[in-house]
Enzyme design. Structure first.
Site, PDB file in Angstrom:
ATOM      1  N   ARG A  24       0.835  -1.218   0.000  1.00 24.31           N
ATOM      2  CA  ARG A  24       0.000   0.000   0.000  1.00 24.31           C
ATOM      3  C   ARG A  24       0.868   1.265   0.000  1.00 24.31           C
ATOM      4  NH1 ARG A  24      -3.876  -0.403   4.848  1.00 24.31           N
ATOM      5  NH2 ARG A  24      -2.079  -1.448   5.756  1.00 24.31           N
ATOM      6  N   LEU A  26       1.106   3.514  -2.249  1.00 18.82           N
ATOM      7  CA  LEU A  26       0.414   4.707  -2.727  1.00 18.82           C
ATOM      8  C   LEU A  26      -0.388   5.351  -1.602  1.00 18.82           C
ATOM      9  CD1 LEU A  26      -0.193   6.520  -5.152  1.00 18.82           C
ATOM     10  CD2 LEU A  26      -2.185   5.072  -5.626  1.00 18.82           C
ATOM     11  N   LYS A 120     -21.294   4.593  -5.342  1.00 21.06           N
ATOM     12  CA  LYS A 120     -20.734   3.310  -5.740  1.00 21.06           C
ATOM     13  C   LYS A 120     -20.611   3.195  -7.264  1.00 21.06           C
ATOM     14  CE  LYS A 120     -20.455   1.721  -1.550  1.00 21.06           C
ATOM     15  NZ  LYS A 120     -21.310   0.680  -0.991  1.00 21.06           N
ATOM     16  N   ILE A 446     -23.136   6.436  14.015  1.00 22.70           N
ATOM     17  CA  ILE A 446     -23.376   5.221  13.229  1.00 22.70           C
ATOM     18  C   ILE A 446     -22.726   3.996  13.862  1.00 22.70           C
ATOM     19  CG2 ILE A 446     -23.135   4.187  10.949  1.00 22.70           C
ATOM     20  CD1 ILE A 446     -25.108   6.591  11.248  1.00 22.70           C
ATOM     21  N   GLU A 499     -16.401   0.564  18.872  1.00 28.53           N
ATOM     22  CA  GLU A 499     -15.809  -0.533  18.101  1.00 28.53           C
ATOM     23  C   GLU A 499     -14.278  -0.532  18.092  1.00 28.53           C
ATOM     24  OE1 GLU A 499     -17.629  -0.606  14.234  1.00 28.53           O
ATOM     25  OE2 GLU A 499     -19.625  -0.245  15.042  1.00 28.53           O
ATOM     26  N   TRP A 576     -19.264  -7.316   0.711  1.00 30.32           N
ATOM     27  CA  TRP A 576     -17.913  -6.854   1.011  1.00 30.32           C
ATOM     28  C   TRP A 576     -16.977  -8.003   1.329  1.00 30.32           C
ATOM     29  CZ3 TRP A 576     -19.189  -1.867   4.269  1.00 30.32           C
ATOM     30  CH2 TRP A 576     -19.864  -0.978   3.431  1.00 30.32           C
ATOM     31  N   GLU A 620     -25.997  -1.333  -3.334  1.00 27.13           N
ATOM     32  CA  GLU A 620     -24.813  -1.636  -4.149  1.00 27.13           C
ATOM     33  C   GLU A 620     -24.940  -2.973  -4.874  1.00 27.13           C
ATOM     34  OE1 GLU A 620     -20.697  -3.559  -2.655  1.00 27.13           O
ATOM     35  OE2 GLU A 620     -21.192  -1.618  -1.799  1.00 27.13           O
ATOM     36  N   CYS A 658     -25.220   3.810   3.247  1.00 32.67           N
ATOM     37  CA  CYS A 658     -24.498   5.030   2.879  1.00 32.67           C
ATOM     38  C   CYS A 658     -23.973   4.961   1.451  1.00 32.67           C
ATOM     39  CB  CYS A 658     -23.330   5.278   3.825  1.00 32.67           C
ATOM     40  SG  CYS A 658     -22.112   3.963   3.893  1.00 32.67           S
ATOM     41  N   HIS A 709     -16.651  11.677   5.170  1.00 24.68           N
ATOM     42  CA  HIS A 709     -15.560  11.369   4.240  1.00 24.68           C
ATOM     43  C   HIS A 709     -14.872  12.627   3.731  1.00 24.68           C
ATOM     44  CE1 HIS A 709     -16.111   7.144   4.353  1.00 24.68           C
ATOM     45  NE2 HIS A 709     -17.346   7.202   3.947  1.00 24.68           N
TER      46      HIS A 709
END
Length: 774
Positions: A24, A26, A120, A446, A499, A576, A620, A658, A709
């Site tokens: 990862r 980038l 999406k 959330i 969480e 997912w 999605e 979302c 976001h």
């Protein structure tokens, strides 16, 4: 060209490759740039090296035509917006001042300027930045990046094919810009856009491109006659250009259907078609239109979206049939390999025999080149590969992992009553109001709170044995207490434990369910620098023991306010994950739903008054064509109700969704029969609240007032204004106040400021709608 000569000319190619690098690199470089630790030049050097490494890996695997233009710092649709000059007015000054910073401002926003909306990419978990267009949009060509990346590849000796988002798909993905009438159709701008594409094509031809690929996945969806006519006109005009490369028009994710004859007749030199999953129907459709005489066909016979090994014999049969339908047949994955991880060989924690069932991007390139060699030179030349492939397929089919009799017996015994609540919503709502005692416009979040470096270190320390389980749990408990204390001080009404123990909202559960495999390096881009590790749904699913009760019960014991139990719903667990391809999705969804039902019952028994079952992937996963919607929505909503159907009336069930287009699934949202739904609404300016109102949605809803976001901290005035829009659609007695999504990716300073403003906005608007004494 004869069939024999067509076979001899077979090329192996792909449409795109994972961007992030094996570690990862980038992501780390971009986030370092945002924090000021990495210079712009260092970031560009990292990107240049990743592109070079990708091309080298593809060439070493035997890919004879590499893509260019598929690499992106954030999103390829955003890159297209810059290529055609469709920069929103609010971002122009930033782009002109610094192209790179302006680019990221369009993607993420700034404190003063909102970003582009994000949603999406078709039915994948990749997110793109939605173009904003209007009657006044002026397009201008800027092919600098596309030309530069082509020249990089050519100068290294590669045969290269630039890949661009096609003009029809670009316009069909766009939305009216803020302030533009909602009924404005971006496709009306086609005449302005085509000269810009013509210029880009001419620039690429001048730079040495023999072929350019124009991706038109929007044409696999149901399209009106006017939209099909626009596609026909687009490729008639582009095909008539004199200064252009050869054109390869690509589609993927489903069958082309009524768009296939349109493109087959177009004056372009080639088509790229998907022949996997539902798109396998392209084979019969292609024969029905008489094939592609005189054209190149790039056949996507290796599934680019899932991670199971290819059935080589099945693919070769398809390819042999296609040889009689086109002038030349090349072999490819069904879509860009952006949607799968990089290398299955890195997964050393997975049993070696099971690992042989897996094909990530590098393995898929080997599969493509093997098939191309077999097609070009005969199957005798790949006899060893075919034998190994047959053995691996047989091993998977016979594995006890894929067939658990107890799980199958339980799903076979499901009745309609299992998927229903005991009382209708109005009666449940009254019982829940009595139990919870919440004010009007109750506030909540959330689920997740910031995943700090300290939490990541704690998980790493546990894995490495530097701390024991007791020490790890002490750290998690301390984090839960801090999150609860902040929420109570801020005045949030329904709390979450934050969480801190969870690495990912799907992976966390997958690691505790039988039938799932977890990867260590299987990163896939979701959006921008957000990468996820989708688990592999390999076998029948069950829950050996409680997964969340310990932490939810601990949190509830620390406060008198209600604490939500937090689960990920069955459809999202499928969407997912990389799902098994050897049984219907509906059957897998029922298995997951029943496993989660056990968790819901244990949470309720532990005294949890509110349980949220997140289903952000419901929209999605909706099939791209309307013919498949009813069947999908029936099993998808049933699996949710199987999860939640057995709870008491006074246990409040929430769900969350979302970053998707919700308008065409409002009835399905209703059919979930959740008591409260929270949805993304900040970037889309409360559009979903209006859609719920138009449907007559009868339950409670929390359209988000904070776009998490973006690094922007929402002001009290801004959040209150959005709330008033929500009130106009939903009504004070049913309106909740919450962010768009979980806060895992945010930092604590912005989280504190944003939630304080959110609660202040809720109090302000609550005072406006609550009668006062006197």
């Amino acid at each position: 060209m004869t069939t024999q000569s067509a076979a001899a000319a077979v090329r192996a190619t792909v449409y795109g490759y994972p961007r992030q690098g094996p570690n990862r690199e980038l992501k780390k470089a971009i986030e370092g740039y945002w924090k000021g630790r990495v210079s712009a030049e260092a970031l560009r050097d990292t990107a240049r090296e990743l592109r070079r490494a990708n091309r080298s890996q593809l060439a070493e695997a035997g890919i004879t035509e590499v893509p260019t233009g598929d690499f992106s710092y954030y999103d390829h649709v955003l890159d297209t917006t810059l290529m055609v000059g469709a920069i929103p007015a609010r971002h122009r000054a930033a782009v002109e001042a610094d192209a790179l910073d302006g680019y990221f401002a369009m993607a993420r926003g700034t404190q003063d300027v909102a970003p582009l909306e994000m949603t999406k990419w078709f039915d994948t978990n990749y997110h793109y930045l939605v173009p904003e267009l209007g009657p006044g949009t002026v397009f201008t060509a800027d092919s600098t990046r596309q030309v530069a990346e082509l020249q990089e590849a050519l100068s290294s000796g590669h045969a290269a094919r630039p890949v661009l988002v096609g003009p029809v798909t670009y316009l069909l993905l766009a939305k009216p810009a803020p302030g533009v009438a909602a009924d404005f159709e971006p496709l009306t701008l086609l005449d302005r856009l085509l000269p810009v594409y013509a210029q880009v094509l001419a620039d690429l031809r001048a730079a040495g491109a023999e072929w350019v690929q124009l991706d038109e996945p929007a044409l696999v969806q149901d399209r009106t006659p006017a939209e099909l006519n626009a596609a026909a006109r687009t490729y008639r005009e582009l095909g008539a250009l004199t200064e252009r490369p050869k054109l390869l028009v690509a589609s993927y994710f489903d069958r082309l259907g009524e768009a296939l004859p349109v493109l087959a007749k177009a004056p372009v030199e080639g088509l790229a078609l998907d022949f996997t999953g539902p798109a396998a129907a392209n084979l019969a459709d292609l024969a029905a239109v008489g094939g592609l005489p005189g054209k190149r066909l790039v056949a996507g016979v290796v599934d680019g979206r899932n991670i199971w090994i290819n059935d080589h014999q099945k693919s070769l049969t398809t390819l042999a049939t296609l040889l009689g339908l086109a002038d030349r047949v090349d072999v490819a994955a069904s879509c860009s390999l952006l949607h799968v991880p990089l290398d299955a060989d890195a997964e050393r924690d997975i049993d070696p025999q099971i690992r042989r069932w897996l094909a990530f991007a590098r393995q898929k390139t080997t599969e493509i080149t093997t098939l191309a060699r077999g097609l070009a030179r005969g199957t005798d030349t790949i006899a060893a590969e075919l034998a190994a492939n047959r053995a691996d397929l047989a091993s998977r089919a016979a594995s006890p992992l894929t067939h658990d009799p107890a799980v199958r017996a339980r799903t076979a015994a499901i009745t309609d009553a299992d998927a229903r609540r005991s009382l209708p919503h109005p009666a449940r709502a009254a019982a829940q109001r009595t139990r919870l005692g919440l004010p009007p416009l109750p506030t909540t979040t959330i689920g997740s709170f910031p995943q700090t470096d300290e939490l990541r270190v704690a998980r790493a320390d546990l894995r490495a044995g530097r701390i024991d389980t007791a020490g790890y749990e002490e750290r998690i408990e301390a984090e839960i207490r801090e999150v609860l204390a902040f929420q109570e001080k801020t005045g949030v009404d329904v709390l979450v434990h934050g969480e801190p123990e969870r690495n990912d909202m799907v992976q966390y559960f997958a690691e505790q369910l039988t039938g799932y495999l977890a990867t260590q390096h299987g990163w896939v881009q979701s959006y921008g620098t957000r990468y996820v590790r989708p688990p592999v749904l390999a076998g029948d699913i069950s829950r050996p023991e409680p997964m969340t009760v310990r932490w939810t019960a601990y949190a509830q014991a620390q406060t008198s306010k209600p604490v939500k139990g937090m689960l990920t719903g069955p459809v999202t667990m499928l969407a997912w994950s990389f799902v098994r391809d050897d049984q219907p999705l509906a059957e897998t969804a029922r298995q997951v739903g029943l496993a989660l039902r056990d968790e819901v019952h244990d949470l309720e028994a532990a005294g949890t008054p509110v349980i949220q079952v997140d289903e952000p992937a419901l929209r999605e996963t909706l099939p791209l064509r309307a013919a498949g919607h009813a069947d999908y929505l029936a099993w998808a909503t049933e699996s949710f109700r199987l999860t939640t159907g057995g709870v008491r009336p006074d246990t409040q069930i929430h769900t969350h969704m979302c970053y998707a287009e919700f308008g065409d699934i409002v009835q399905a949202i209703d059919d979930l029969d959740a008591d409260v739904i929270s949805l993304e609404a900040a970037r889309s300016h409360m559009q979903v609240a209006r859609e719920l109102a138009a449907h007559g949605y009868p339950r409670e809803a929390g359209p988000g007032v904070w776009d998490i976001h973006s690094p922007r901290v929402p002001s009290v005035d801004g959040a209150a204004a959005l709330l008033r829009e929500g009130l106009a659609a939903i009504g004070a007695e049913r309106l909740w106040v919450n962010p768009d999504c979980g806060l895992k990716t945010r930092g604590w300073p912005e989280t504190r400021a944003s939630l304080e403003n959110l609660v202040a906005a809720a109090r302000r608007v609550r005072a406006e709608v609550t009668p006062t004494d006197g």
